[in-house]
Motif scaffolding. Structure first.
Motif, PDB file in Angstrom:
ATOM      1  N   PRO A 163       0.886  -1.269   0.144  1.00  0.00           N
ATOM      2  CA  PRO A 163       0.138  -0.192  -0.065  1.00  0.00           C
ATOM      3  C   PRO A 163       0.825   1.357  -0.159  1.00  0.00           C
ATOM      4  CG  PRO A 163      -0.052  -0.867   2.228  1.00  0.00           C
ATOM      5  CD  PRO A 163       0.854  -1.815   1.148  1.00  0.00           C
ATOM      6  N   VAL A 164       0.910   2.004  -0.944  1.00  0.00           N
ATOM      7  CA  VAL A 164       1.746   3.003  -1.359  1.00  0.00           C
ATOM      8  C   VAL A 164       1.071   4.601  -1.176  1.00  0.00           C
ATOM      9  CG1 VAL A 164       3.529   1.828  -2.557  1.00  0.00           C
ATOM     10  CG2 VAL A 164       1.790   2.767  -3.811  1.00  0.00           C
ATOM     11  N   ALA A 165       0.025   4.699  -1.260  1.00  0.00           N
ATOM     12  CA  ALA A 165      -0.608   5.745  -1.538  1.00  0.00           C
ATOM     13  C   ALA A 165      -2.226   5.757  -1.003  1.00  0.00           C
ATOM     14  CB  ALA A 165      -0.557   6.429  -2.923  1.00  0.00           C
ATOM     15  N   LEU A 166      -2.886   6.592  -1.000  1.00  0.00           N
ATOM     16  CA  LEU A 166      -4.417   6.939  -0.724  1.00  0.00           C
ATOM     17  C   LEU A 166      -5.336   7.429  -1.741  1.00  0.00           C
ATOM     18  CD1 LEU A 166      -6.282   6.542   1.712  1.00  0.00           C
ATOM     19  CD2 LEU A 166      -6.198   8.927   2.180  1.00  0.00           C
ATOM     20  N   ARG A 167      -6.391   6.683  -2.100  1.00  0.00           N
ATOM     21  CA  ARG A 167      -7.169   7.179  -3.264  1.00  0.00           C
ATOM     22  C   ARG A 167      -7.745   8.280  -2.792  1.00  0.00           C
ATOM     23  NH1 ARG A 167      -7.576   3.089  -7.570  1.00  0.00           N
ATOM     24  NH2 ARG A 167      -6.543   1.046  -6.842  1.00  0.00           N
ATOM     25  N   GLU A 168      -8.720   8.783  -3.767  1.00  0.00           N
ATOM     26  CA  GLU A 168      -9.600  10.005  -3.641  1.00  0.00           C
ATOM     27  C   GLU A 168     -10.793   9.336  -2.732  1.00  0.00           C
ATOM     28  OE1 GLU A 168     -10.440  12.056  -7.072  1.00  0.00           O
ATOM     29  OE2 GLU A 168     -10.939  10.098  -8.078  1.00  0.00           O
ATOM     30  N   ASP A 169     -11.022   8.131  -3.007  1.00  0.00           N
ATOM     31  CA  ASP A 169     -12.499   7.782  -2.253  1.00  0.00           C
ATOM     32  C   ASP A 169     -12.080   7.110  -0.914  1.00  0.00           C
ATOM     33  OD1 ASP A 169     -11.016   5.436  -3.249  1.00  0.00           O
ATOM     34  OD2 ASP A 169     -12.569   4.484  -4.032  1.00  0.00           O
ATOM     35  N   ALA A 170     -10.721   7.318  -0.363  1.00  0.00           N
ATOM     36  CA  ALA A 170     -10.498   6.985   1.122  1.00  0.00           C
ATOM     37  C   ALA A 170     -10.015   5.630   1.043  1.00  0.00           C
ATOM     38  CB  ALA A 170     -11.382   7.517   2.140  1.00  0.00           C
ATOM     39  N   THR A 171      -9.716   5.042   0.250  1.00  0.00           N
ATOM     40  CA  THR A 171      -9.173   3.585   0.130  1.00  0.00           C
ATOM     41  C   THR A 171      -7.765   3.395  -0.110  1.00  0.00           C
ATOM     42  OG1 THR A 171     -10.111   3.227  -2.194  1.00  0.00           O
ATOM     43  CG2 THR A 171     -11.434   2.448  -0.293  1.00  0.00           C
ATOM     44  N   TYR A 196       7.001   8.448  -4.042  1.00  0.00           N
ATOM     45  CA  TYR A 196       6.385   7.088  -4.365  1.00  0.00           C
ATOM     46  C   TYR A 196       6.955   5.957  -4.495  1.00  0.00           C
ATOM     47  CZ  TYR A 196       3.551   4.150  -7.374  1.00  0.00           C
ATOM     48  OH  TYR A 196       2.686   3.004  -7.780  1.00  0.00           O
ATOM     49  N   LEU A 197       8.585   6.276  -5.059  1.00  0.00           N
ATOM     50  CA  LEU A 197       9.423   5.496  -5.021  1.00  0.00           C
ATOM     51  C   LEU A 197      10.156   4.779  -3.633  1.00  0.00           C
ATOM     52  CD1 LEU A 197      10.895   3.630  -7.183  1.00  0.00           C
ATOM     53  CD2 LEU A 197      12.765   5.369  -7.058  1.00  0.00           C
ATOM     54  N   ARG A 198       9.898   5.782  -2.844  1.00  0.00           N
ATOM     55  CA  ARG A 198      10.638   5.524  -1.463  1.00  0.00           C
ATOM     56  C   ARG A 198       9.211   4.354  -0.707  1.00  0.00           C
ATOM     57  NH1 ARG A 198      11.769  11.387   1.156  1.00  0.00           N
ATOM     58  NH2 ARG A 198      13.473  12.144  -0.595  1.00  0.00           N
ATOM     59  N   HIS A 199       8.358   4.785  -0.827  1.00  0.00           N
ATOM     60  CA  HIS A 199       7.192   3.883  -0.422  1.00  0.00           C
ATOM     61  C   HIS A 199       7.189   2.516  -0.874  1.00  0.00           C
ATOM     62  CE1 HIS A 199       4.863   6.324   2.574  1.00  0.00           C
ATOM     63  NE2 HIS A 199       5.348   7.348   1.751  1.00  0.00           N
ATOM     64  N   ARG A 404      -7.442   9.373  -8.706  1.00  0.00           N
ATOM     65  CA  ARG A 404      -6.515  10.226  -7.928  1.00  0.00           C
ATOM     66  C   ARG A 404      -6.011   9.524  -6.873  1.00  0.00           C
ATOM     67  NH1 ARG A 404     -10.341  13.560  -9.837  1.00  0.00           N
ATOM     68  NH2 ARG A 404      -9.865  14.939 -11.451  1.00  0.00           N
ATOM     69  N   ILE A 405      -4.677   9.379  -6.615  1.00  0.00           N
ATOM     70  CA  ILE A 405      -3.931   8.909  -5.503  1.00  0.00           C
ATOM     71  C   ILE A 405      -2.935  10.143  -5.011  1.00  0.00           C
ATOM     72  CG2 ILE A 405      -4.169   7.002  -6.260  1.00  0.00           C
ATOM     73  CD1 ILE A 405      -1.313   6.715  -6.803  1.00  0.00           C
ATOM     74  N   ARG A 406      -2.466   9.785  -3.777  1.00  0.00           N
ATOM     75  CA  ARG A 406      -1.483  10.801  -3.211  1.00  0.00           C
ATOM     76  C   ARG A 406      -0.705   9.899  -2.232  1.00  0.00           C
ATOM     77  NH1 ARG A 406      -1.436  16.756  -0.215  1.00  0.00           N
ATOM     78  NH2 ARG A 406       0.632  17.547  -0.772  1.00  0.00           N
ATOM     79  N   THR A 407       0.657  10.092  -2.433  1.00  0.00           N
ATOM     80  CA  THR A 407       1.519   9.378  -1.429  1.00  0.00           C
ATOM     81  C   THR A 407       1.593  10.087   0.065  1.00  0.00           C
ATOM     82  OG1 THR A 407       2.236   8.510  -3.439  1.00  0.00           O
ATOM     83  CG2 THR A 407       3.696   8.252  -1.249  1.00  0.00           C
ATOM     84  N   PRO A 408       1.875   9.393   1.111  1.00  0.00           N
ATOM     85  CA  PRO A 408       2.129  10.343   2.496  1.00  0.00           C
ATOM     86  C   PRO A 408       3.675  10.476   2.218  1.00  0.00           C
ATOM     87  CG  PRO A 408       1.706   7.966   2.820  1.00  0.00           C
ATOM     88  CD  PRO A 408       1.268   8.298   1.216  1.00  0.00           C
ATOM     89  N   TYR A 409       3.984  11.601   3.226  1.00  0.00           N
ATOM     90  CA  TYR A 409       5.158  11.858   3.385  1.00  0.00           C
ATOM     91  C   TYR A 409       6.058  10.847   3.907  1.00  0.00           C
ATOM     92  CZ  TYR A 409       9.505  14.635   4.767  1.00  0.00           C
ATOM     93  OH  TYR A 409      10.768  14.945   4.979  1.00  0.00           O
ATOM     94  N   LEU A 410       7.307  10.556   3.384  1.00  0.00           N
ATOM     95  CA  LEU A 410       8.335   9.563   4.157  1.00  0.00           C
ATOM     96  C   LEU A 410       9.596  10.328   4.030  1.00  0.00           C
ATOM     97  CD1 LEU A 410       9.213   7.140   5.512  1.00  0.00           C
ATOM     98  CD2 LEU A 410       8.882   5.909   3.405  1.00  0.00           C
TER      99      LEU A 410
END
Length: 458
Positions: A163-171, A196-199, A404-410
């Protein structure tokens, strides 16, 4: 005077409460939603469900039996029938409920009205998914979950699933190499592609997987993870030596599969396989994930000799993309641009990369390279990504779906620390040992004793 005091006593707390709610909604939506947003949206949904469905054209004429029953028992008007609503299930980010469609309706009818439902019930977004024939699920998201990304607690990693990111529908957006073996990831500078590559690397670092990197930027992107990498090439010359080794490893694994396919008369059907996942655990080789950062550097040439080397490397990458899945070799190709102008073989290689992730790019042509051939409508979404939203991307695959997705900060230090802690999981692959990167050993700092020893004299 007494009226003013009464106004202050009543209006003061109300104004403070309203101002606090507005501030919490803007700055801390995850706190505002369960306290204020969830009850209000639930009340709106329950109170206006029938009228909203009728306004959206999601009702059907009642059956004759229903009409006769209503006329026989009451004198009220017989109204159209909306889809049957299931139990409302609250979540940390919104609401979920299922609808049983009436005869003659289809999920596309509900999906077309998602924007109307969003405004009617006062939520951030409404997403429609098909559960089974005749049943759809509405996922109501109460706020913009991509503004401040927090991965769900249930998003746990499995073998080759990260699991690398969060979708816009919260999944969670899960990178599943068993389902989508190869992927192309594009993004301009500071777009969040490196995050994204780090995750991906840190998620795979905790698994029994061999990680191989090709980083033609002198290794500045992948070198911090050297303690977990089985092989690393930092320039095109080293990449030209590493790729034939991976091709040879793929051929060895195919020989192992074919040997297993030497079907004997008493071999059960379930033991006949066409990839490494059908082999017994004791015989199955470890999966290999190849990360190629700045893939354009492998295509750029300056001399005739470089052109021959380029053609050979591109051919080897295409072979890995075409045949590597069955041998347990997966590709993660990253870059800023990728298209036919890179040279011979670029389009053929891109056609083998099933998954596509496009971060913010510098021009529309780059977005079309990533998404134009699988989901043309996703190109406009990729071009609309703002620079102040690093990590935001559009993910799609060859099935035509996208989101749409977004990766959390790491942080880089945390990612490197995870790789150092997982260094003992580096598998033993003799063919890749010559390419294993050197990892400097940190000196152990010894603290001076609190009491200085004194020599014993006679």
């Amino acid at each position: 005077m007494s009226d003013l005091v009464t106004l202050l006593e009543v209006g003061g707390p109300v104004a403070a409460l309203g101002g606090g709610a507005a501030y919490t909604r803007a700055k801390h939506p995850r706190v505002y939603w369960p306290v204020v947003g969830l009850p209000i949206s639930t009340a709106r949904l329950l109170g206006s469900y029938g009228s909203v469905m009728e306004a959206c054209g999601l009702t059907v004429a009642p059956s004759r039996l229903r009409v006769l029953a209503v006329k026989a028992t009451t004198r009220r008007e017989v109204r159209p029938v909306p889809p049957r609503r299931g139990i409302i299930r609250p979540t940390s980010t919104g609401l979920r409920l299922r609808l049983r469609l009436a005869p003659g309706q289809e999920p596309a009818d509900v999906a077309a009205s998602a924007e109307r439902l969003r405004h009617a019930w006062g939520v951030h977004a409404v997403y429609v998914t098909t559960v089974k024939p005749g049943v759809v699920e509405l996922r109501l998201v109460g706020f913009d979950v991509l503004r401040n990304v927090r991965m769900p607690r249930k998003a746990t990693a499995e073998l080759l699933k990260v699991p690398v990111a969060l979708r816009e529908d919260a999944t969670p957006f899960v990178r599943d190499y068993r389902t989508i073996p190869h992927q192309l990831t594009l993004g301009a500078t500071l777009s969040g592609k490196s995050m994204y590559l780090r995750h991906l690397i840190t998620g795979l670092a905790r698994q029994s997987v061999a990680l191989v990197g090709i980083d033609c930027k002198r290794g500045v992107e992948l070198a911090p993870f050297a303690s977990r990498l089985s092989a690393l090439a930092t320039d095109p010359d080293e990449a030209a030596e590493l790729l034939p080794v991976l091709i040879k490893e793929m051929e060895v694994r195919y020989d192992l599969i074919k040997a297993r396919q030497g079907i004997a008369p008493g071999t059960p059907d379930e033991e006949i396989t066409s990839d490494i996942w059908g082999l017994p655990d004791s015989e199955r080789p470890v999966p290999i994930v190849l990360f190629v950062d700045e893939v354009a550097e492998l295509f750029l040439v300056a001399t005739k000799k470089d052109e021959e080397r380029r053609d050979e490397m591109v051919t080897q990458l295409i072979r890995l993309a075409q045949l590597g899945r069955a041998a347990g070799i997966y590709l993660e190709v990253c870059g800023q641009r990728f298209g036919a102008e890179l040279g011979k073989g670029a389009t053929m290689l891109r056609a083998q990369l099933t998954g596509r992730v496009c971060h913010r790019v510098n021009d529309e042509a780059s977005a079309k390279m990533a998404l134009g051939d699988i989901a043309p409508e996703a190109v406009f979404a990729a071009c609309a990504i703002a620079p102040e939203m690093p990590g935001l991307a559009v993910a799609g695959d060859t099935s035509g779906g996208w989101s749409r997705i977004r990766t959390p900060y790491l942080s880089l230090s945390d990612a490197a620390g995870i790789c150092r802690e997982s260094a003992h999981l580096v598998p033993d692959l003799p063919a890749l040992k010559p390419f294993r990167p050197d990892t400097p050993v940190r000196p152990v700092e010894s603290s001076a004793p609190a009491v200085q020893p004194h020599p014993v004299t006679d």
